[in-house]
Design a protein around this motif. Structure first.
Motif, mmCIF file in Angstrom:
data_model
loop_
_atom_site.group_PDB
_atom_site.id
_atom_site.type_symbol
_atom_site.label_atom_id
_atom_site.label_comp_id
_atom_site.label_asym_id
_atom_site.label_seq_id
_atom_site.Cartn_x
_atom_site.Cartn_y
_atom_site.Cartn_z
ATOM 1 N N GLU A 163 0.838 -1.197 0.000
ATOM 2 C CA GLU A 163 0.000 0.000 0.000
ATOM 3 C C GLU A 163 0.874 1.249 0.000
ATOM 4 O OE1 GLU A 163 -3.477 2.148 2.593
ATOM 5 O OE2 GLU A 163 -3.465 -0.034 2.468
ATOM 6 N N VAL A 164 0.616 2.107 -0.988
ATOM 7 C CA VAL A 164 1.356 3.360 -1.134
ATOM 8 C C VAL A 164 0.356 4.447 -1.483
ATOM 9 C CG1 VAL A 164 3.168 4.567 -2.395
ATOM 10 C CG2 VAL A 164 3.386 2.120 -1.970
ATOM 11 N N ASP A 165 0.343 5.495 -0.697
ATOM 12 C CA ASP A 165 -0.523 6.641 -0.979
ATOM 13 C C ASP A 165 -1.985 6.224 -1.169
ATOM 14 O OD1 ASP A 165 0.434 9.194 -0.776
ATOM 15 O OD2 ASP A 165 0.505 9.554 -2.928
ATOM 16 N N GLY A 166 -2.430 5.278 -0.367
ATOM 17 C CA GLY A 166 -3.813 4.816 -0.449
ATOM 18 C C GLY A 166 -4.088 3.846 -1.585
ATOM 19 N N GLN A 167 -3.073 3.525 -2.377
ATOM 20 C CA GLN A 167 -3.230 2.581 -3.494
ATOM 21 C C GLN A 167 -2.614 1.234 -3.119
ATOM 22 O OE1 GLN A 167 -4.896 3.545 -6.363
ATOM 23 N NE2 GLN A 167 -5.226 5.380 -5.144
ATOM 24 N N GLN A 168 -3.269 0.155 -3.536
ATOM 25 C CA GLN A 168 -2.718 -1.174 -3.327
ATOM 26 C C GLN A 168 -2.060 -1.627 -4.631
ATOM 27 O OE1 GLN A 168 -5.260 -4.022 -1.478
ATOM 28 N NE2 GLN A 168 -5.623 -2.726 0.294
ATOM 29 N N LEU A 169 -0.742 -1.679 -4.616
ATOM 30 C CA LEU A 169 0.022 -2.041 -5.795
ATOM 31 C C LEU A 169 0.334 -3.534 -5.757
ATOM 32 C CD1 LEU A 169 2.588 0.921 -5.789
ATOM 33 C CD2 LEU A 169 0.266 0.854 -6.733
ATOM 34 N N PRO A 170 0.020 -4.271 -6.829
ATOM 35 C CA PRO A 170 0.323 -5.710 -6.862
ATOM 36 C C PRO A 170 1.818 -5.954 -6.699
ATOM 37 C CG PRO A 170 -1.139 -5.099 -8.668
ATOM 38 C CD PRO A 170 -0.666 -3.818 -8.041
ATOM 39 N N LEU A 171 2.155 -6.927 -5.862
ATOM 40 C CA LEU A 171 3.539 -7.271 -5.571
ATOM 41 C C LEU A 171 3.719 -8.772 -5.735
ATOM 42 C CD1 LEU A 171 5.827 -6.065 -2.810
ATOM 43 C CD2 LEU A 171 5.261 -8.476 -2.814
ATOM 44 N N LEU A 172 4.815 -9.165 -6.366
ATOM 45 C CA LEU A 172 5.156 -10.580 -6.526
ATOM 46 C C LEU A 172 6.551 -10.819 -5.982
ATOM 47 C CD1 LEU A 172 4.219 -11.119 -10.299
ATOM 48 C CD2 LEU A 172 2.768 -11.568 -8.320
ATOM 49 N N VAL A 173 6.734 -11.974 -5.373
ATOM 50 C CA VAL A 173 8.063 -12.485 -5.062
ATOM 51 C C VAL A 173 8.204 -13.745 -5.904
ATOM 52 C CG1 VAL A 173 9.597 -13.441 -3.298
ATOM 53 C CG2 VAL A 173 8.070 -11.543 -2.717
ATOM 54 N N LEU A 174 9.223 -13.766 -6.763
ATOM 55 C CA LEU A 174 9.430 -14.883 -7.688
ATOM 56 C C LEU A 174 10.684 -15.636 -7.262
ATOM 57 C CD1 LEU A 174 8.842 -12.695 -10.840
ATOM 58 C CD2 LEU A 174 7.231 -14.339 -9.895
ATOM 59 N N LEU A 175 10.488 -16.882 -6.846
ATOM 60 C CA LEU A 175 11.601 -17.714 -6.390
ATOM 61 C C LEU A 175 11.670 -18.961 -7.257
ATOM 62 C CD1 LEU A 175 10.986 -17.433 -2.543
ATOM 63 C CD2 LEU A 175 12.507 -16.064 -3.960
ATOM 64 N N ASP A 176 12.874 -19.254 -7.737
ATOM 65 C CA ASP A 176 13.056 -20.438 -8.570
ATOM 66 C C ASP A 176 14.386 -21.100 -8.220
ATOM 67 O OD1 ASP A 176 15.048 -18.956 -9.875
ATOM 68 O OD2 ASP A 176 13.723 -18.375 -11.505
ATOM 69 N N ARG A 177 14.839 -22.002 -9.068
ATOM 70 C CA ARG A 177 16.058 -22.737 -8.747
ATOM 71 C C ARG A 177 17.329 -22.006 -9.173
ATOM 72 N NH1 ARG A 177 17.502 -27.162 -12.746
ATOM 73 N NH2 ARG A 177 16.783 -26.295 -14.706
ATOM 74 N N SER A 178 17.209 -20.820 -9.765
ATOM 75 C CA SER A 178 18.391 -20.039 -10.137
ATOM 76 C C SER A 178 18.975 -19.359 -8.899
ATOM 77 C CB SER A 178 18.024 -18.988 -11.192
ATOM 78 O OG SER A 178 17.312 -17.925 -10.594
ATOM 79 N N LEU A 236 9.035 3.862 -2.686
ATOM 80 C CA LEU A 236 7.704 4.165 -3.228
ATOM 81 C C LEU A 236 7.041 5.317 -2.483
ATOM 82 C CD1 LEU A 236 6.400 0.562 -3.973
ATOM 83 C CD2 LEU A 236 6.970 2.339 -5.652
ATOM 84 N N ASN A 237 7.166 5.339 -1.164
ATOM 85 C CA ASN A 237 6.575 6.441 -0.402
ATOM 86 C C ASN A 237 7.190 7.785 -0.783
ATOM 87 O OD1 ASN A 237 4.577 5.124 1.111
ATOM 88 N ND2 ASN A 237 6.070 4.461 2.633
ATOM 89 N N GLU A 238 8.484 7.806 -1.099
ATOM 90 C CA GLU A 238 9.160 9.048 -1.463
ATOM 91 C C GLU A 238 8.932 9.449 -2.918
ATOM 92 O OE1 GLU A 238 13.260 8.378 -0.490
ATOM 93 O OE2 GLU A 238 12.891 8.450 1.672
ATOM 94 N N ASN A 239 8.647 8.489 -3.805
ATOM 95 C CA ASN A 239 8.638 8.769 -5.240
ATOM 96 C C ASN A 239 7.318 8.526 -5.960
ATOM 97 O OD1 ASN A 239 11.609 9.379 -5.940
ATOM 98 N ND2 ASN A 239 11.711 7.603 -4.596
ATOM 99 N N TYR A 240 6.376 7.861 -5.333
ATOM 100 C CA TYR A 240 5.141 7.469 -6.021
ATOM 101 C C TYR A 240 4.381 8.673 -6.593
ATOM 102 C CZ TYR A 240 0.680 5.196 -6.958
ATOM 103 O OH TYR A 240 -0.458 4.734 -7.565
#
Length: 147
Positions: free
Chosen positions: A43-58, A135-139
């Motif tokens: 959540e940034v500036d009242g907006q919910q921004l989609p976030l992903l964490v991508l983990l693989d075998r690399s 994001l809080n400083e630049n959004y």
């Protein structure tokens, strides 16, 4: 469901241990890299921004945020590309770019060579703090350029 890599399982164990319920995990079937996607939002500036964490075998792990969906237009293209380039030069851990649909994406690539995933939760959550501060400083200025 496909089996998680040790790194992804270590992150899931971290989430379970800390009782963090903000993520939904999905391991991609038949993926040669055995990618697990952890979906959430920031959540940034009242907006919910989609976030992903991508983990693989690399040896790499990714944190990805969709800053603004389908925001690049013919009218603002030069300004937003210039903004993304300036941010990329200024902030080492982040890369801003536009995907094929014109959405502004922020990626963080982490080097996580430990196959066992030791400390993966602390590493990722440490970057979340940096990401949220950025994001809080630049959004607002990013969105002002887009609009």
């Amino acid at each position: 469901m496909a089996e998680m890599t040790k790194k992804a399982q270590a992150f899931q164990d971290f989430l379970d241990e800390k009782n963090i319920k903000a993520f939904a995990a999905e391991t991609i079937e038949n993926d040669p890299e055995k990618t697990t996607v952890f979906r959430s939002h920031v959540e940034v500036d009242g907006q919910q921004l989609p976030l992903l964490v991508l983990l693989d075998r690399s040896i790499f792990s990714m944190i990805r945020v969709q800053v603004s969906p389908k925001c690049k237009t013919k009218e603002n293209e030069l300004a937003v590309l210039k903004l993304a380039n300036e941010q990329n030069l200024k902030y080492k851990p982040f890369k801003l770019y536009f995907d094929g649909e014109g959405s502004l994406i922020l990626d963080i690539c982490l080097l996580t060579p430990d196959d066992e995933g030791k400390d993966i939760g602390d590493i990722i959550y440490g970057m979340f703090n940096v990401l949220i501060q950025f994001l809080n400083e630049n959004y607002r200025s990013i969105m002002k350029t887009i609009w």
